[in-house]
Design a protein around this motif. Sequence first.
Motif, mmCIF file in Angstrom:
data_model
loop_
_atom_site.group_PDB
_atom_site.id
_atom_site.type_symbol
_atom_site.label_atom_id
_atom_site.label_comp_id
_atom_site.label_asym_id
_atom_site.label_seq_id
_atom_site.Cartn_x
_atom_site.Cartn_y
_atom_site.Cartn_z
ATOM 1 N N ALA A 160 68.428 79.011 30.252
ATOM 2 C CA ALA A 160 69.130 78.732 31.505
ATOM 3 C C ALA A 160 68.642 79.649 32.623
ATOM 4 O O ALA A 160 68.444 79.215 33.753
ATOM 5 C CB ALA A 160 70.642 78.896 31.309
ATOM 6 N N VAL A 161 68.461 80.926 32.304
ATOM 7 C CA VAL A 161 68.137 81.908 33.348
ATOM 8 C C VAL A 161 66.670 81.806 33.761
ATOM 9 O O VAL A 161 66.334 81.950 34.936
ATOM 10 C CB VAL A 161 68.513 83.335 32.882
ATOM 11 N N ALA A 162 65.782 81.506 32.807
ATOM 12 C CA ALA A 162 64.368 81.304 33.158
ATOM 13 C C ALA A 162 64.240 80.171 34.172
ATOM 14 O O ALA A 162 63.356 80.196 35.031
ATOM 15 C CB ALA A 162 63.543 81.013 31.908
ATOM 16 N N GLN A 163 65.142 79.193 34.096
ATOM 17 C CA GLN A 163 65.098 78.077 35.045
ATOM 18 C C GLN A 163 65.444 78.500 36.467
ATOM 19 O O GLN A 163 65.210 77.739 37.407
ATOM 20 C CB GLN A 163 66.042 76.954 34.606
ATOM 21 N N PHE A 164 66.046 79.685 36.639
ATOM 22 C CA PHE A 164 66.229 80.192 38.007
ATOM 23 C C PHE A 164 65.568 81.562 38.202
ATOM 24 O O PHE A 164 66.052 82.394 38.940
ATOM 25 C CB PHE A 164 67.693 80.134 38.486
ATOM 26 N N THR B 158 74.275 81.752 24.351
ATOM 27 C CA THR B 158 73.668 81.534 25.662
ATOM 28 C C THR B 158 74.025 80.112 26.096
ATOM 29 O O THR B 158 74.478 79.298 25.290
ATOM 30 C CB THR B 158 72.141 81.666 25.627
ATOM 31 N N ASP B 159 73.783 79.815 27.364
ATOM 32 C CA ASP B 159 74.123 78.487 27.880
ATOM 33 C C ASP B 159 73.445 77.395 27.053
ATOM 34 O O ASP B 159 74.084 76.421 26.640
ATOM 35 C CB ASP B 159 73.696 78.384 29.344
ATOM 36 N N ALA B 160 72.150 77.560 26.786
ATOM 37 C CA ALA B 160 71.414 76.538 26.034
ATOM 38 C C ALA B 160 71.923 76.433 24.600
ATOM 39 O O ALA B 160 72.081 75.328 24.072
ATOM 40 C CB ALA B 160 69.914 76.857 26.039
ATOM 41 N N VAL B 161 72.168 77.560 23.968
ATOM 42 C CA VAL B 161 72.521 77.562 22.551
ATOM 43 C C VAL B 161 73.977 77.137 22.341
ATOM 44 O O VAL B 161 74.297 76.438 21.374
ATOM 45 C CB VAL B 161 72.218 78.938 21.908
ATOM 46 N N ALA B 162 74.859 77.522 23.254
ATOM 47 C CA ALA B 162 76.255 77.079 23.155
ATOM 48 C C ALA B 162 76.325 75.554 23.179
ATOM 49 O O ALA B 162 77.193 74.956 22.547
ATOM 50 C CB ALA B 162 77.088 77.674 24.293
#
Lengths: 436, 436
Positions: A160-164, B158-162
């Motif tokens: 998610a964070v790499a995307q921003f 993390t957002d992706a893993v959740a």
Amino acid sequence: MTRSHEAMANAFIPGKVMLPPETEQLIARRDRLLGPAYRLMYDEPLHFVRGEGAWLIDAAGRRYLDAYNNVTSLGHCHPTVVAAIAEQAATLATNTRYLQEGILNLAERLLATMPQGLDRMMLTCTGSEANDLAFRIANSATGGSGVIVTETAYHGITDAVAQFSPSLGVAVDLGAHVEIIPAPCALTEGEGGFGIAIEAAIARLRRRGIRPAMLIVDTMFTSDGVWPGPTGFLAPAAAAIRQAGGVFVADEVQPGFARTGEAFWGFQRHGVVPDIVTMGKPMGNGYPVAGLAIGADLVEDFGRNARYFNTFGGNSVSCAAAQAVLQVIEDEGLQENADRMGARLVSGLAALSQRHALLSAPRGAGLMIGVEIRRDGGPDRMAAAAIVNGLRREGVLISSCGKDQNVLKIRPPLIIGSAEVDQFIETLDRVLEGLQ
Amino acid sequence: MTRSHEAMANAFIPGKVMLPPETEQLIARRDRLLGPAYRLMYDEPLHFVRGEGAWLIDAAGRRYLDAYNNVTSLGHCHPTVVAAIAEQAATLATNTRYLQEGILNLAERLLATMPQGLDRMMLTCTGSEANDLAFRIANSATGGSGVIVTETAYHGITDAVAQFSPSLGVAVDLGAHVEIIPAPCALTEGEGGFGIAIEAAIARLRRRGIRPAMLIVDTMFTSDGVWPGPTGFLAPAAAAIRQAGGVFVADEVQPGFARTGEAFWGFQRHGVVPDIVTMGKPMGNGYPVAGLAIGADLVEDFGRNARYFNTFGGNSVSCAAAQAVLQVIEDEGLQENADRMGARLVSGLAALSQRHALLSAPRGAGLMIGVEIRRDGGPDRMAAAAIVNGLRREGVLISSCGKDQNVLKIRPPLIIGSAEVDQFIETLDRVLEGLQ
């Protein structure tokens, strides 16, 4: 496509220079074991075996002045932090599903550094996890997903964070819900310029049906090239994102914990109160600990429904390390030292910039300083790289940053002394002489 | 909507039982400082101040047999690991942008535990970060985004893993690219049942135009209720996802590091070679360290283009801690001990299940054991909770898991001895007597 080692400032590029056999062997072994995703720094990568104070010592016993590492902010291997880690690790190392006083004492002390309204603390292991959690909470609280960041921002490496985090380079896609705005350099000249750019980004999100969730900025714009001021320009930015229903996240992973000298947190320099403050790197002086501060109302919905458990986040030892860091900053007067030594460094750099045409006037706050390298009126990335590598050969470690990779990024530990600052300036002077 | 503390097995529910004033005060202070996202365990939360071996000691000096914590797998505060952490923290704690031998020695040793083809190691701080990175790499390597997981799987926060951790409960949305399949309980009876379920999930993804990226499973299906066998059922599953162009990720965060006794890694019990193996929790016996093993080809594209830097991931101290853990497992014969003590525990549980109608036959491998609590032919969540809390009152710590939260989840440290196993069985016997 830009290769990743070109996208990263000061990355080691295999084959560029001849290396000692021992270094070649270590690099080959590393490639074989760790694979292609890992990057080293400098034309000649360094092999360290020991650290103390502001110094790193390589395998041959040579000492390097570490004016770059903003994790070990209290100096490498600070005895108070080492002792706190050793003692707690020998006593109890468990998680937040049990009651423990250490995490509560830490939260109390950290929240005491925050303005009113930021009254809840959550612990993670890394700054990436803290920014990832901030995004999840902003999602939940606003019902939006849109994120606004500066064009060379770095916020971390979860999916998610790499995307921003546009500074990772074009090989890492920005999310469709992400809008970038220029670094504040171009925007702070006019009245409210940064706020206007954010309003435009919000409009672009809306045009695509994306509801804004958050504006997130490193409050010193470190990877954008270090943009400390004019202080106050963050206030209209925060107002603009709130007006649009989003939240303002101050990423203090790099500026936080007294580095800016003037204030304990970077956002405080701007007289603005963020909705979420994320923190990490120097928080445990090398021990993996990070987190965020947030208001009770904002975390309510996420907390009640989603819950948050991070096995190592807020573990007993991380809290002891972070407590020790706060204690040392206070006991050794490190915020004041950052202020004084930062001023000494800036004044030395300003004097050098009078004599060396390549060097622009320095900018920064405390011990977070940027100096542009320019030639013929434009940014000179190659000269910046030559200076960074020249300093490394002379035993001084810094790196570069900014969209054009032409900004010297100087961030010594908070414990640096006058003699070390003077040595830094003298070495830079010598390196610049050698270039011209 | 199900409240989150109902979605979480063995969560403390405020107001359910009267608590001692000291506990009430700590909980109130915790709510005020950490906010609503944190959950405690047990009807009466525990306040620990010290740990040693298989034991946790509370503020009043009472000792609890920790048969639940799979992080401090070598026992709490193992002196070898504590010494390694203290020594390295006092010597050097820096990152992967410099050459260091510690990380290479660790990678070599870890990769030596892997089957051929898994020849690159990447380091993170948490299991969540490792699974997040596995997802990013699978994305990059397959061009797909589809993820298949079991229905009560937990892979991280993390957002992706959740988004692919359904055990977090209905308040955390699954991603639109995520398909769930039943836990293997219902699927392993027929020939290739688990593989057939995966083929169906792949078809559902494809019908919505989503290309499969990965199948990820905890190889002991811990939060699904512990499903150790029949060994071999993972092979058709891996074949099915590969056939569809995706990769098979073995999440060894819980089963790994000798816990299953029979093998060092859970996937080895199934005679299958994963494309990516993620690991974490016990890797540093409490120090935050995690990572993944992967084949050179699979990481090539991601590594060249996206690069990966995790400030604390692979830091000098984390590598020293993880090396010490591997050394202790070998020196103290802990894989063999997990095997022997696991067998003793299973045999004790099997005997109890003959005398107590609530208790089904135990299942597990090594020191990862599940026991279903059933009444009148169906799962009995309330009785499972009563047993977990009854054991806690008697000084023994376990928890529950599974879709119906009716499976006792038993995972003592690898160093547990015969006397402690026998004490566990006796205490459980007494608690069960009290219930009937």
